[in-house]
Write an enzyme that holds these catalytic residues in place. Sequence first.
Site, short mmCIF file in Angstrom:
data_model
loop_
_atom_site.label_atom_id
_atom_site.label_comp_id
_atom_site.label_asym_id
_atom_site.label_seq_id
_atom_site.Cartn_x
_atom_site.Cartn_y
_atom_site.Cartn_z
N ASP A 114 0.86 -1.19 0.00
CA ASP A 114 0.00 0.00 0.00
C ASP A 114 0.89 1.24 0.00
O ASP A 114 1.81 1.36 0.82
CB ASP A 114 -0.90 0.00 1.23
CG ASP A 114 -2.07 0.97 1.08
OD1 ASP A 114 -2.26 1.51 -0.02
OD2 ASP A 114 -2.80 1.16 2.07
N TYR A 116 1.35 5.70 -0.51
CA TYR A 116 0.94 6.94 0.17
C TYR A 116 1.16 8.06 -0.84
O TYR A 116 2.07 8.86 -0.71
CB TYR A 116 1.84 7.10 1.40
CG TYR A 116 1.50 8.17 2.40
CD1 TYR A 116 0.21 8.34 2.88
CD2 TYR A 116 2.50 8.99 2.91
CE1 TYR A 116 -0.07 9.31 3.83
CE2 TYR A 116 2.24 9.95 3.86
CZ TYR A 116 0.95 10.11 4.32
OH TYR A 116 0.68 11.06 5.27
N HIS A 121 -3.65 14.30 0.57
CA HIS A 121 -3.84 13.46 1.75
C HIS A 121 -2.65 13.58 2.69
O HIS A 121 -2.81 13.74 3.91
CB HIS A 121 -4.06 12.01 1.33
CG HIS A 121 -4.08 11.04 2.46
ND1 HIS A 121 -5.08 11.00 3.40
CD2 HIS A 121 -3.21 10.06 2.82
CE1 HIS A 121 -4.86 10.04 4.28
NE2 HIS A 121 -3.71 9.46 3.96
N ARG A 130 0.96 17.06 13.00
CA ARG A 130 2.13 17.88 13.30
C ARG A 130 1.83 19.35 13.00
O ARG A 130 2.47 19.96 12.12
CB ARG A 130 3.35 17.42 12.49
CG ARG A 130 3.77 15.98 12.77
CD ARG A 130 5.01 15.60 11.98
NE ARG A 130 4.79 15.68 10.53
CZ ARG A 130 4.23 14.71 9.81
NH1 ARG A 130 3.81 13.60 10.41
NH2 ARG A 130 4.07 14.84 8.51
N GLU A 185 -10.14 4.31 4.16
CA GLU A 185 -9.30 5.00 3.19
C GLU A 185 -9.76 4.59 1.80
O GLU A 185 -9.72 3.39 1.46
CB GLU A 185 -7.81 4.69 3.38
CG GLU A 185 -7.26 5.30 4.66
CD GLU A 185 -5.75 5.19 4.79
OE1 GLU A 185 -5.19 5.92 5.61
OE2 GLU A 185 -5.14 4.37 4.07
N GLU A 187 -9.32 4.01 -1.86
CA GLU A 187 -8.13 3.78 -2.66
C GLU A 187 -8.47 3.01 -3.94
O GLU A 187 -9.58 2.50 -4.12
CB GLU A 187 -7.08 2.98 -1.86
CG GLU A 187 -6.72 3.62 -0.53
CD GLU A 187 -5.48 2.99 0.09
OE1 GLU A 187 -4.69 2.34 -0.65
OE2 GLU A 187 -5.30 3.14 1.32
N ASP A 219 -8.89 0.59 2.57
CA ASP A 219 -7.87 0.25 3.55
C ASP A 219 -8.37 0.68 4.93
O ASP A 219 -8.06 1.76 5.41
CB ASP A 219 -6.56 0.96 3.18
CG ASP A 219 -5.44 0.67 4.16
OD1 ASP A 219 -5.47 -0.42 4.77
OD2 ASP A 219 -4.54 1.52 4.30
N ARG A 223 -7.12 4.24 13.70
CA ARG A 223 -6.17 5.36 13.85
C ARG A 223 -5.53 5.41 15.23
O ARG A 223 -4.36 5.79 15.35
CB ARG A 223 -6.90 6.68 13.58
CG ARG A 223 -7.48 6.80 12.19
CD ARG A 223 -6.43 6.74 11.12
NE ARG A 223 -7.02 6.98 9.80
CZ ARG A 223 -6.36 6.84 8.65
NH1 ARG A 223 -5.09 6.45 8.66
NH2 ARG A 223 -6.96 7.07 7.51
N GLN A 226 -2.97 2.61 15.28
CA GLN A 226 -1.91 2.99 14.35
C GLN A 226 -1.00 4.08 14.95
O GLN A 226 0.24 4.01 14.84
CB GLN A 226 -2.52 3.49 13.05
CG GLN A 226 -1.51 3.92 12.00
CD GLN A 226 -2.19 4.50 10.76
OE1 GLN A 226 -3.42 4.53 10.67
NE2 GLN A 226 -1.39 4.97 9.82
N LYS A 239 -3.68 -1.59 10.59
CA LYS A 239 -4.11 -1.76 9.20
C LYS A 239 -4.39 -3.22 8.85
O LYS A 239 -5.18 -3.51 7.95
CB LYS A 239 -3.00 -1.27 8.26
CG LYS A 239 -2.67 0.21 8.39
CD LYS A 239 -3.62 1.04 7.56
CE LYS A 239 -3.13 2.46 7.42
NZ LYS A 239 -3.99 3.28 6.55
N THR A 243 -8.76 -5.47 4.74
CA THR A 243 -8.71 -4.63 3.54
C THR A 243 -9.78 -5.17 2.60
O THR A 243 -9.77 -6.35 2.27
CB THR A 243 -7.34 -4.70 2.84
OG1 THR A 243 -6.32 -4.29 3.76
CG2 THR A 243 -7.31 -3.80 1.61
N THR A 330 -4.58 6.54 0.07
CA THR A 330 -5.81 7.32 0.14
C THR A 330 -5.87 8.36 -0.97
O THR A 330 -4.92 9.09 -1.20
CB THR A 330 -5.91 8.03 1.50
OG1 THR A 330 -5.77 7.06 2.53
CG2 THR A 330 -7.25 8.73 1.65
N GLU A 344 -9.46 12.92 7.73
CA GLU A 344 -9.37 14.23 7.08
C GLU A 344 -10.71 14.95 7.10
O GLU A 344 -10.76 16.16 7.36
CB GLU A 344 -8.91 14.07 5.64
CG GLU A 344 -7.53 13.47 5.47
CD GLU A 344 -7.30 13.07 4.02
OE1 GLU A 344 -6.87 13.94 3.24
OE2 GLU A 344 -7.57 11.90 3.68
#
Length: 398
Positions: A114, A116, A121, A130, A185, A187, A219, A223, A226, A239, A243, A330, A344
Amino acid sequence: MIELPVSTLYGPANLPYGVFSAPGDPHRRIGVAIGDQVLDVAPLADSHGAAELVPLLAGPVLNPLLGAGRRAWTELRERLVEWVHGPADVLRPHLLAAADVQLHLPVEVGDYVDFYSSEHHARNVGQIFRPGSEPLSPNWKHLPIGYHGRTGTIVVSGTDIVRPCGQRRGEDGPEFGPSARLDIEAEVGFVVGTGTRMGEAVAVGDVAEHVFGLFLLNDWSARDIQAWESTPLGPFLGKSFATSVSPWVVPLDALEAARVAPPPRDPPLLPYLRDVDDRGLNLELEVALNGHVVSRPPFATMYWTAAQQLAHLTVNGASLRPGDVFASGTVSGPEKEQRGSLLELSWGGTDPIPLLDDATRTFLEDGDEVTITATAPGTGGIRIGLGEVRGRILPARP
């Protein structure tokens, strides 16, 4: 030619492949979606003098066809187009109503990676976790970041998903229990056909020789699990519990009209990742939560293409096998209504998502059902469908 519904997304320009079983017969066979019916391909090929194709279509998965390579894929698709446009009375004995058959996982997945690959995203997630810092890691625009997933928990659309349990961060140390921040997610998954040997790399320009087609992929992501486990390594238990994928694999050949140029890249890429043609895809995804559409992510905005993902996946000599799957990561666009995850859409749980009847969500609750669908431009100015991937959340097991 058989009559098809005017609004069908499964006309002769599409012809996606799947695996089905008929009522009262557990034998899994290879089928092709056409209108609101499923075409039983092996007996049709046998009756039309294409005996050499029958072993590739015997089931119970698409892997023999995937491993046969591009020449076989092209020949079969040309035959299918010819047969579908032929006399209806010849085709009719091999058609079953789609509503009457059971669809199964179309491939036996060997390896699963998978990626990114959406800058929107990645920036959103970086800002959520952050705030005040640079949202992208220093390497993000230099290579497609990814992780190896778990193939044993890849399931076909319609399979219920049990809420996972695990460790998560607590005020006084780690806690154990059901995930309280269960997410999705949206995808796209790419299905590998022709394999490679260890030590071989696939060039960006050779993606069509190795990728058979694509399907939709969810996916599922815990959270809270994770976040606690992903320092310093990447996703693991957050994760690997599930799936989901859609049952129909749309061949790359059906998506020629959907090809677009990817977004501009800055800084310049290393030679092995540089584009040689337009390998972006103009797919339009839609995410519905309990029947209410919450997002419409545009796949054309993805920073890294499938060709670049495959080139990076194999540049170290990692081998490919028929049935391997690699996912886009995603899909999110620049607008709020184009975000492909609840993380998000709710901005980390601080901005509840409105649903029907004044209901709201930040993350998934037990009983919630998520459905992801997508369409793409097809030849002749029509749109073709990528099916749907659907799953309902069950309570955690004691």
